[in-house]
Design a protein around this motif. Structure first.
Motif, PDB file in Angstrom:
ATOM      1  N   TYR A  40       0.826  -1.204   0.000  1.00 57.72           N
ATOM      2  CA  TYR A  40       0.000   0.000   0.000  1.00 57.72           C
ATOM      3  C   TYR A  40       0.862   1.256   0.000  1.00 57.72           C
ATOM      4  N   CYS A  41       1.939   1.214   0.766  1.00 53.94           N
ATOM      5  CA  CYS A  41       2.860   2.351   0.832  1.00 53.94           C
ATOM      6  C   CYS A  41       3.478   2.617  -0.537  1.00 53.94           C
ATOM      7  N   GLY A  42       3.937   1.569  -1.217  1.00 52.18           N
ATOM      8  CA  GLY A  42       4.569   1.746  -2.513  1.00 52.18           C
ATOM      9  C   GLY A  42       3.628   2.341  -3.549  1.00 52.18           C
ATOM     10  N   VAL A  43       2.386   1.873  -3.586  1.00 53.46           N
ATOM     11  CA  VAL A  43       1.417   2.385  -4.560  1.00 53.46           C
ATOM     12  C   VAL A  43       1.104   3.855  -4.284  1.00 53.46           C
ATOM     13  N   THR A  44       0.919   4.222  -3.004  1.00 50.08           N
ATOM     14  CA  THR A  44       0.630   5.616  -2.659  1.00 50.08           C
ATOM     15  C   THR A  44       1.792   6.523  -3.021  1.00 50.08           C
ATOM     16  N   GLN A  45       3.016   6.066  -2.784  1.00 42.37           N
ATOM     17  CA  GLN A  45       4.178   6.869  -3.142  1.00 42.37           C
ATOM     18  C   GLN A  45       4.292   7.068  -4.649  1.00 42.37           C
ATOM     19  N   LEU A  46       3.949   6.053  -5.420  1.00 42.65           N
ATOM     20  CA  LEU A  46       3.976   6.193  -6.877  1.00 42.65           C
ATOM     21  C   LEU A  46       3.011   7.280  -7.341  1.00 42.65           C
ATOM     22  N   LEU A  47       1.825   7.309  -6.757  1.00 42.96           N
ATOM     23  CA  LEU A  47       0.844   8.332  -7.133  1.00 42.96           C
ATOM     24  C   LEU A  47       1.337   9.731  -6.767  1.00 42.96           C
ATOM     25  N   THR A  48       1.960   9.861  -5.584  1.00 46.31           N
ATOM     26  CA  THR A  48       2.492  11.160  -5.174  1.00 46.31           C
ATOM     27  C   THR A  48       3.644  11.597  -6.075  1.00 46.31           C
ATOM     28  N   ASP A  49       4.479  10.663  -6.473  1.00 43.17           N
ATOM     29  CA  ASP A  49       5.586  10.987  -7.381  1.00 43.17           C
ATOM     30  C   ASP A  49       5.071  11.506  -8.720  1.00 43.17           C
ATOM     31  N   ILE A  50       3.975  10.930  -9.198  1.00 42.27           N
ATOM     32  CA  ILE A  50       3.386  11.393 -10.460  1.00 42.27           C
ATOM     33  C   ILE A  50       2.912  12.835 -10.327  1.00 42.27           C
ATOM     34  N   VAL A  51       2.308  13.170  -9.174  1.00 40.94           N
ATOM     35  CA  VAL A  51       1.872  14.559  -8.941  1.00 40.94           C
ATOM     36  C   VAL A  51       3.077  15.505  -8.931  1.00 40.94           C
ATOM     37  N   LEU A  52       4.164  15.106  -8.286  1.00 38.11           N
ATOM     38  CA  LEU A  52       5.367  15.940  -8.249  1.00 38.11           C
ATOM     39  C   LEU A  52       5.954  16.144  -9.645  1.00 38.11           C
ATOM     40  N   LEU A  53       5.977  15.104 -10.445  1.00 39.35           N
ATOM     41  CA  LEU A  53       6.494  15.232 -11.805  1.00 39.35           C
ATOM     42  C   LEU A  53       5.633  16.185 -12.628  1.00 39.35           C
ATOM     43  N   VAL A  54       4.325  16.097 -12.478  1.00 40.25           N
ATOM     44  CA  VAL A  54       3.429  17.008 -13.190  1.00 40.25           C
ATOM     45  C   VAL A  54       3.686  18.451 -12.758  1.00 40.25           C
ATOM     46  N   GLN A  55       3.884  18.683 -11.455  1.00 38.15           N
ATOM     47  CA  GLN A  55       4.166  20.038 -10.957  1.00 38.15           C
ATOM     48  C   GLN A  55       5.470  20.581 -11.532  1.00 38.15           C
ATOM     49  N   ILE A  56       6.496  19.755 -11.585  1.00 32.06           N
ATOM     50  CA  ILE A  56       7.794  20.220 -12.088  1.00 32.06           C
ATOM     51  C   ILE A  56       7.703  20.584 -13.565  1.00 32.06           C
ATOM     52  N   PHE A  57       7.092  19.726 -14.364  1.00 34.55           N
ATOM     53  CA  PHE A  57       6.987  20.008 -15.796  1.00 34.55           C
ATOM     54  C   PHE A  57       6.089  21.215 -16.061  1.00 34.55           C
ATOM     55  N   THR A  58       5.012  21.362 -15.271  1.00 34.00           N
ATOM     56  CA  THR A  58       4.136  22.530 -15.421  1.00 34.00           C
ATOM     57  C   THR A  58       4.876  23.810 -15.061  1.00 34.00           C
ATOM     58  N   SER A  59       5.650  23.781 -13.982  1.00 33.76           N
ATOM     59  CA  SER A  59       6.421  24.955 -13.571  1.00 33.76           C
ATOM     60  C   SER A  59       7.465  25.328 -14.623  1.00 33.76           C
ATOM     61  N   ARG A  60       8.099  24.341 -15.218  1.00 36.76           N
ATOM     62  CA  ARG A  60       9.101  24.628 -16.244  1.00 36.76           C
ATOM     63  C   ARG A  60       8.472  25.236 -17.492  1.00 36.76           C
ATOM     64  N   LYS A  61       7.293  24.769 -17.871  1.00 40.01           N
ATOM     65  CA  LYS A  61       6.599  25.344 -19.020  1.00 40.01           C
ATOM     66  C   LYS A  61       6.219  26.795 -18.758  1.00 40.01           C
ATOM     67  N   GLN A  62       5.735  27.068 -17.539  1.00 41.72           N
ATOM     68  CA  GLN A  62       5.361  28.441 -17.200  1.00 41.72           C
ATOM     69  C   GLN A  62       6.570  29.370 -17.215  1.00 41.72           C
ATOM     70  N   ARG A  63       7.706  28.901 -16.709  1.00 46.11           N
ATOM     71  CA  ARG A  63       8.910  29.731 -16.728  1.00 46.11           C
ATOM     72  C   ARG A  63       9.391  29.994 -18.149  1.00 46.11           C
TER      73      ARG A  63
END
Length: 287
Positions: free
Chosen positions: A256-279
């Motif tokens: 359960y821990c591994g699956v939840t961490q994978l979902l959170t990592d996907i959110v972080l990756l989306v935030q980073i790529f979105t921030s880079r596009k905005q910059r």
């Protein structure tokens, strides 16, 4: 006489065929044993390699962020609360191992992670504050002792100043006190299987929330300063861990821990790529 000769010949032929068959069976048995031994050697090598990657991989994910902070001499963008989550989760996981003996590589991973997070935290605290931040910290009014003795004053102080200290010694003291407290509680209640199960669930539940402080930091201040290599490594490491949990038959809490961490990592990756596009858009408009 002729019949006796024929029977003797038949017996000899039968003995020869038996010996030939026995020789073939012996050779096949030896080949089978050799194949099994080679297969066991390969599986042992793979399991050793898998265990080494499991122990070293997750702590090594934070090396790019460590190098970025050291090179830029600024920890802006990186949430030091992430260190708190990892330290608490791995300390409790070590206590969980005392009550339920899970795989040794997972225990070693926790010990290595605790050490590396303390090293990373020391660097973050050293470079976290700019001169103006240090000035504001030095001029901040201290909470009176009489207020700290009341429950409301203590909670208010913790909400305001907890894990926001300017010296690394305070963090070390906090980690030591927490570790001793967890060890004492575990020694007192380790006889209870319910307590051990709750301890493991708590450890992995905290670890599952690993990326949430960084998600909050990125949402409020943007993802500038967060290492893409670190987040990508976290995603790869969490995927690797989840596969290992399935393969080794680890307790359900780990999965359960591994699956939840994978979902959170996907959110972080989306935030980073979105921030880079905005910059990139802002820089294009300025040009």
């Amino acid at each position: 006489k002729k019949k006796k000769k024929k029977t003797k010949k038949n017996k000899k032929q039968k003995n020869k065929t038996k010996q030939a068959n026995q020789g073939i069976t012996k050779d096949s048995v030896h080949q089978r044993d050799a194949e099994q031994r080679s297969g066991q050697k390969h599986s042992n090598m793979l399991s050793i390699l898998f265990s080494v990657c499991l122990v070293v991989g997750p702590p090594a994910v934070f090396v790019p962020q460590y190098l970025d902070i050291r090179r830029s001499r600024s920890s802006q963008g990186f949430s030091h609360w992430l260190c708190l989550v990892l330290l608490a989760a791995n300390i409790i996981r070590v206590a969980f191992w005392w009550g339920e003996r899970f795989e040794t590589p997972l225990l070693l991973q926790s010990l290595v992670m605790i050490f590396f997070q303390m090293v990373l935290l020391e660097l973050v605290v050293r470079h976290r504050h700019q001169l103006k931040d240090l000035h504001s910290l030095s001029t901040r009014q201290r909470t009176p002792l009489s207020e700290l003795l009341t429950p409301y004053g203590l909670v208010k102080h913790l909400r305001k100043d907890f894990w926001e200290w300017s010296d690394f010694r305070s963090y070390v003291l906090c980690v030591v006190v927490f570790s001793v407290g967890v060890a004492l509680v575990t020694l007192l209640f380790s006889w209870s299987q319910t307590f051990v199960t709750l301890l493991g669930t708590l450890a992995l539940g905290i670890e599952a929330c690993l990326g949430l402080p960084q998600v909050k930091q990125n949402f409020e201040h943007g993802a500038a300063g967060v290492s893409l290599a670190m987040v990508g490594g976290m995603f790869a490491g969490d995927a690797f861990k989840t596969v290992y949990f399935l393969w080794s038959g680890a307790p359900a809490q780990f999965l359960y821990c591994g699956v939840t961490q994978l979902l959170t990592d996907i959110v972080l990756l989306v935030q980073i790529f979105t921030s880079r596009k905005q910059r990139k858009r802002y820089s294009f408009r300025e040009d």
